[in-house]
Write a protein that holds these residues in place. Sequence first.
Motif, PDB file in Angstrom:
ATOM      1  N   ASN A  89      13.173  38.030  30.749  1.00 17.60           N
ATOM      2  CA  ASN A  89      13.600  37.369  31.986  1.00 17.60           C
ATOM      3  C   ASN A  89      15.054  36.954  31.928  1.00 17.60           C
ATOM      4  OD1 ASN A  89      10.461  35.630  32.730  1.00 17.60           O
ATOM      5  ND2 ASN A  89      11.145  37.699  33.190  1.00 17.60           N
ATOM      6  N   MET A  90      15.444  36.293  30.842  1.00 23.87           N
ATOM      7  CA  MET A  90      16.805  35.772  30.752  1.00 23.87           C
ATOM      8  C   MET A  90      17.823  36.894  30.632  1.00 23.87           C
ATOM      9  SD  MET A  90      16.321  32.716  31.272  1.00 23.87           S
ATOM     10  CE  MET A  90      18.078  32.380  31.207  1.00 23.87           C
ATOM     11  N   LEU A  91      17.492  37.944  29.877  1.00 26.16           N
ATOM     12  CA  LEU A  91      18.414  39.067  29.735  1.00 26.16           C
ATOM     13  C   LEU A  91      18.667  39.732  31.091  1.00 26.16           C
ATOM     14  CD1 LEU A  91      20.044  41.011  27.933  1.00 26.16           C
ATOM     15  CD2 LEU A  91      17.940  42.339  27.636  1.00 26.16           C
ATOM     16  N   LEU A  92      17.602  40.040  31.812  1.00 28.10           N
ATOM     17  CA  LEU A  92      17.749  40.713  33.099  1.00 28.10           C
ATOM     18  C   LEU A  92      18.344  39.781  34.158  1.00 28.10           C
ATOM     19  CD1 LEU A  92      14.428  42.778  33.302  1.00 28.10           C
ATOM     20  CD2 LEU A  92      16.706  43.537  32.607  1.00 28.10           C
ATOM     21  N   THR A  93      18.020  38.501  34.088  1.00 24.73           N
ATOM     22  CA  THR A  93      18.571  37.551  35.058  1.00 24.73           C
ATOM     23  C   THR A  93      20.080  37.452  34.923  1.00 24.73           C
ATOM     24  OG1 THR A  93      16.529  36.254  35.142  1.00 24.73           O
ATOM     25  CG2 THR A  93      18.550  35.143  35.797  1.00 24.73           C
ATOM     26  N   VAL A  94      20.559  37.308  33.698  1.00 25.92           N
ATOM     27  CA  VAL A  94      22.005  37.193  33.477  1.00 25.92           C
ATOM     28  C   VAL A  94      22.720  38.485  33.852  1.00 25.92           C
ATOM     29  CG1 VAL A  94      23.774  36.931  31.693  1.00 25.92           C
ATOM     30  CG2 VAL A  94      21.796  35.409  31.717  1.00 25.92           C
ATOM     31  N   LEU A  95      22.154  39.623  33.436  1.00 26.81           N
ATOM     32  CA  LEU A  95      22.796  40.909  33.714  1.00 26.81           C
ATOM     33  C   LEU A  95      22.776  41.249  35.209  1.00 26.81           C
ATOM     34  CD1 LEU A  95      21.555  43.127  30.736  1.00 26.81           C
ATOM     35  CD2 LEU A  95      23.728  41.920  30.995  1.00 26.81           C
ATOM     36  N   THR A  96      21.841  40.701  35.955  1.00 35.87           N
ATOM     37  CA  THR A  96      21.801  40.928  37.400  1.00 35.87           C
ATOM     38  C   THR A  96      22.684  39.943  38.147  1.00 35.87           C
ATOM     39  OG1 THR A  96      19.516  41.741  37.204  1.00 35.87           O
ATOM     40  CG2 THR A  96      20.290  41.141  39.408  1.00 35.87           C
ATOM     41  N   ALA A  97      22.657  38.680  37.721  1.00 41.26           N
ATOM     42  CA  ALA A  97      23.411  37.644  38.433  1.00 41.26           C
ATOM     43  C   ALA A  97      24.917  37.787  38.244  1.00 41.26           C
ATOM     44  CB  ALA A  97      22.960  36.263  37.950  1.00 41.26           C
ATOM     45  N   TYR A  98      25.354  38.265  37.076  1.00 38.76           N
ATOM     46  CA  TYR A  98      26.798  38.345  36.819  1.00 38.76           C
ATOM     47  C   TYR A  98      27.515  39.283  37.796  1.00 38.76           C
ATOM     48  CZ  TYR A  98      31.226  39.342  34.522  1.00 38.76           C
ATOM     49  OH  TYR A  98      32.565  39.536  34.260  1.00 38.76           O
ATOM     50  N   PRO A  99      27.094  40.542  37.963  1.00 40.88           N
ATOM     51  CA  PRO A  99      27.807  41.398  38.928  1.00 40.88           C
ATOM     52  C   PRO A  99      27.658  40.919  40.370  1.00 40.88           C
ATOM     53  CG  PRO A  99      25.880  42.519  38.073  1.00 40.88           C
ATOM     54  CD  PRO A  99      26.057  41.299  37.241  1.00 40.88           C
ATOM     55  N   LEU A 100      26.490  40.355  40.710  1.00 39.56           N
ATOM     56  CA  LEU A 100      26.301  39.880  42.075  1.00 39.56           C
ATOM     57  C   LEU A 100      27.140  38.646  42.386  1.00 39.56           C
ATOM     58  CD1 LEU A 100      22.436  40.285  42.562  1.00 39.56           C
ATOM     59  CD2 LEU A 100      24.255  41.729  43.482  1.00 39.56           C
ATOM     60  N   SER A 101      27.636  37.966  41.345  1.00 44.06           N
ATOM     61  CA  SER A 101      28.466  36.787  41.573  1.00 44.06           C
ATOM     62  C   SER A 101      29.911  37.161  41.899  1.00 44.06           C
ATOM     63  CB  SER A 101      28.440  35.878  40.334  1.00 44.06           C
ATOM     64  OG  SER A 101      29.057  36.520  39.221  1.00 44.06           O
ATOM     65  N   LYS A 102      30.253  38.434  41.743  1.00 44.65           N
ATOM     66  CA  LYS A 102      31.613  38.886  42.031  1.00 44.65           C
ATOM     67  C   LYS A 102      31.813  39.074  43.535  1.00 44.65           C
ATOM     68  CE  LYS A 102      32.598  38.971  37.702  1.00 44.65           C
ATOM     69  NZ  LYS A 102      33.498  37.934  37.139  1.00 44.65           N
ATOM     70  N   GLU A 103      33.066  39.105  43.941  1.00 40.76           N
ATOM     71  CA  GLU A 103      33.390  39.336  45.345  1.00 40.76           C
ATOM     72  C   GLU A 103      33.086  40.784  45.727  1.00 40.76           C
ATOM     73  OE1 GLU A 103      34.195  37.006  47.341  1.00 40.76           O
ATOM     74  OE2 GLU A 103      34.427  35.420  45.849  1.00 40.76           O
ATOM     75  N   ALA A 104      32.930  41.007  47.029  1.00 39.54           N
ATOM     76  CA  ALA A 104      32.616  42.351  47.516  1.00 39.54           C
ATOM     77  C   ALA A 104      33.712  43.350  47.168  1.00 39.54           C
ATOM     78  CB  ALA A 104      32.397  42.320  49.032  1.00 39.54           C
ATOM     79  N   ALA A 105      34.969  42.863  47.026  1.00 42.52           N
ATOM     80  CA  ALA A 105      36.064  43.765  46.664  1.00 42.52           C
ATOM     81  C   ALA A 105      35.921  44.294  45.242  1.00 42.52           C
ATOM     82  CB  ALA A 105      37.399  43.035  46.815  1.00 42.52           C
ATOM     83  N   ASN A 106      35.227  43.541  44.381  1.00 42.76           N
ATOM     84  CA  ASN A 106      35.040  43.951  42.984  1.00 42.76           C
ATOM     85  C   ASN A 106      33.739  44.708  42.756  1.00 42.76           C
ATOM     86  OD1 ASN A 106      37.447  42.620  42.238  1.00 42.76           O
ATOM     87  ND2 ASN A 106      36.359  40.664  42.072  1.00 42.76           N
ATOM     88  N   LEU A 107      32.803  44.593  43.673  1.00 42.89           N
ATOM     89  CA  LEU A 107      31.517  45.284  43.557  1.00 42.89           C
ATOM     90  C   LEU A 107      31.156  45.860  44.919  1.00 42.89           C
ATOM     91  CD1 LEU A 107      28.963  46.035  41.935  1.00 42.89           C
ATOM     92  CD2 LEU A 107      27.982  43.843  42.654  1.00 42.89           C
ATOM     93  N   LYS A 108      31.224  47.158  45.036  1.00 43.16           N
ATOM     94  CA  LYS A 108      30.908  47.802  46.305  1.00 43.16           C
ATOM     95  C   LYS A 108      29.425  47.595  46.640  1.00 43.16           C
ATOM     96  CE  LYS A 108      34.435  51.442  46.007  1.00 43.16           C
ATOM     97  NZ  LYS A 108      34.681  52.910  46.009  1.00 43.16           N
ATOM     98  N   PHE A 109      29.167  47.404  47.926  1.00 44.91           N
ATOM     99  CA  PHE A 109      27.816  47.207  48.440  1.00 44.91           C
ATOM    100  C   PHE A 109      27.142  45.974  47.839  1.00 44.91           C
ATOM    101  CE2 PHE A 109      28.460  51.902  48.141  1.00 44.91           C
ATOM    102  CZ  PHE A 109      28.700  52.137  49.490  1.00 44.91           C
ATOM    103  N   ARG A 110      27.961  44.988  47.431  1.00 47.81           N
ATOM    104  CA  ARG A 110      27.389  43.771  46.848  1.00 47.81           C
ATOM    105  C   ARG A 110      26.399  43.106  47.800  1.00 47.81           C
ATOM    106  NH1 ARG A 110      27.730  38.741  47.871  1.00 47.81           N
ATOM    107  NH2 ARG A 110      27.312  37.167  46.273  1.00 47.81           N
ATOM    108  N   THR A 111      26.764  42.995  49.077  1.00 49.41           N
ATOM    109  CA  THR A 111      25.888  42.354  50.052  1.00 49.41           C
ATOM    110  C   THR A 111      24.574  43.104  50.190  1.00 49.41           C
ATOM    111  OG1 THR A 111      27.827  41.570  51.273  1.00 49.41           O
ATOM    112  CG2 THR A 111      25.706  41.532  52.428  1.00 49.41           C
ATOM    113  N   GLY A 112      24.637  44.425  50.164  1.00 45.87           N
ATOM    114  CA  GLY A 112      23.418  45.228  50.252  1.00 45.87           C
ATOM    115  C   GLY A 112      22.506  45.008  49.061  1.00 45.87           C
ATOM    116  N   TYR A 113      23.094  44.970  47.865  1.00 47.24           N
ATOM    117  CA  TYR A 113      22.296  44.694  46.673  1.00 47.24           C
ATOM    118  C   TYR A 113      21.646  43.312  46.760  1.00 47.24           C
ATOM    119  CZ  TYR A 113      24.599  48.707  44.452  1.00 47.24           C
ATOM    120  OH  TYR A 113      25.049  49.955  44.153  1.00 47.24           O
ATOM    121  N   ALA A 114      22.425  42.319  47.188  1.00 47.75           N
ATOM    122  CA  ALA A 114      21.904  40.954  47.264  1.00 47.75           C
ATOM    123  C   ALA A 114      20.722  40.876  48.230  1.00 47.75           C
ATOM    124  CB  ALA A 114      23.012  39.997  47.683  1.00 47.75           C
ATOM    125  N   TRP A 115      20.860  41.493  49.410  1.00 50.41           N
ATOM    126  CA  TRP A 115      19.776  41.468  50.379  1.00 50.41           C
ATOM    127  C   TRP A 115      18.569  42.260  49.897  1.00 50.41           C
ATOM    128  CZ3 TRP A 115      18.814  38.192  53.946  1.00 50.41           C
ATOM    129  CH2 TRP A 115      19.845  37.511  54.579  1.00 50.41           C
TER     130      TRP A 115
END
Length: 295
Positions: A89-115
């Motif tokens: 749980n903790m490994l996947l939570t951290v690895l998922t939350a870190y990229p999603l915490s970046k701005e949309a300019a740094n991660l394409k389709f960030r909003t789509g992934y979040a939703w």
Amino acid sequence: MVQHYSWSRKLFVVFNYTFLAVLSLISILPLINVFSVSLSSAAAVEAGKVTLWPVDFSWKAYEFVAKKHEFLVSMGISVERVLLGVSLNMLLTVLTAYPLSKEAANLKFRTGYAWFFVFTMLFSGGLIPSYMVVRNLHLLDSIWALVLPGALPIFNVILMLNFFRGLPKELSESAFIDGAGHWQTLWRIIIPLSMPSIATVTLFAIVSHWNEWFNGLIYMNDPIHYPLASYLQTIVVRMDMSSISDPAMLLLLSKLNDRSVRAAQIFLGMVPVLCVYPFLQRYFMSGMTLGSVKE
């Protein structure tokens, strides 16, 4: 400087403390009653004399539970489940939350992934499709059937995501200027600064795995593979002692009340979480609130 509160403020404080005190009593009194029943004699329990203090003190219920093979096996399975499940749980939570915490300019389709992740938290395929997936992967009657279906708790991801977003961006930017990559930034800077939030989410994961009983009933065909929560659920609903063949155990059981045995097993099932919570409690409030308010 002495602060003077209005009468409405004083009334609110009195009501708040009174309400919390009553709520605390409502929460703790049943636990005291269960503990008292587990330490009382069979006659006292049968007569309904036990309330908040043991009557005719006896350790026989705990002696019986300590020798009960099914209880010890289920306890071991729950410990294994917590160790594997919380780590995953903790490994996947951290690895998922870190990229999603970046701005949309740094991660394409960030909003789509979040939703996408939020959608999975609100809607699921249902019980039957989930069972068919676990069965077709040949995970029935294995510890992985208890761990993998809930490997990525989305609520915990959202908590970690918001905490990461509350950290100063300058920390990551300075690390990148010094030549660090995302892996080094995450493990050497972000995670050490996020220990309050990580401890809070870890506590959530521990309690979730330890108390979850439904998956055990569904994915385990043989009761010998039940985790502790599933085993306790079965004895609370229907306590079956017909499988006991040891004469010494039968003699000890004859001196007990089934309510005492249930109470002893339920209380022992609570002890591990009660022991872990004080070590993580000091991080709990800060982990829930840090980063939630920005200037």
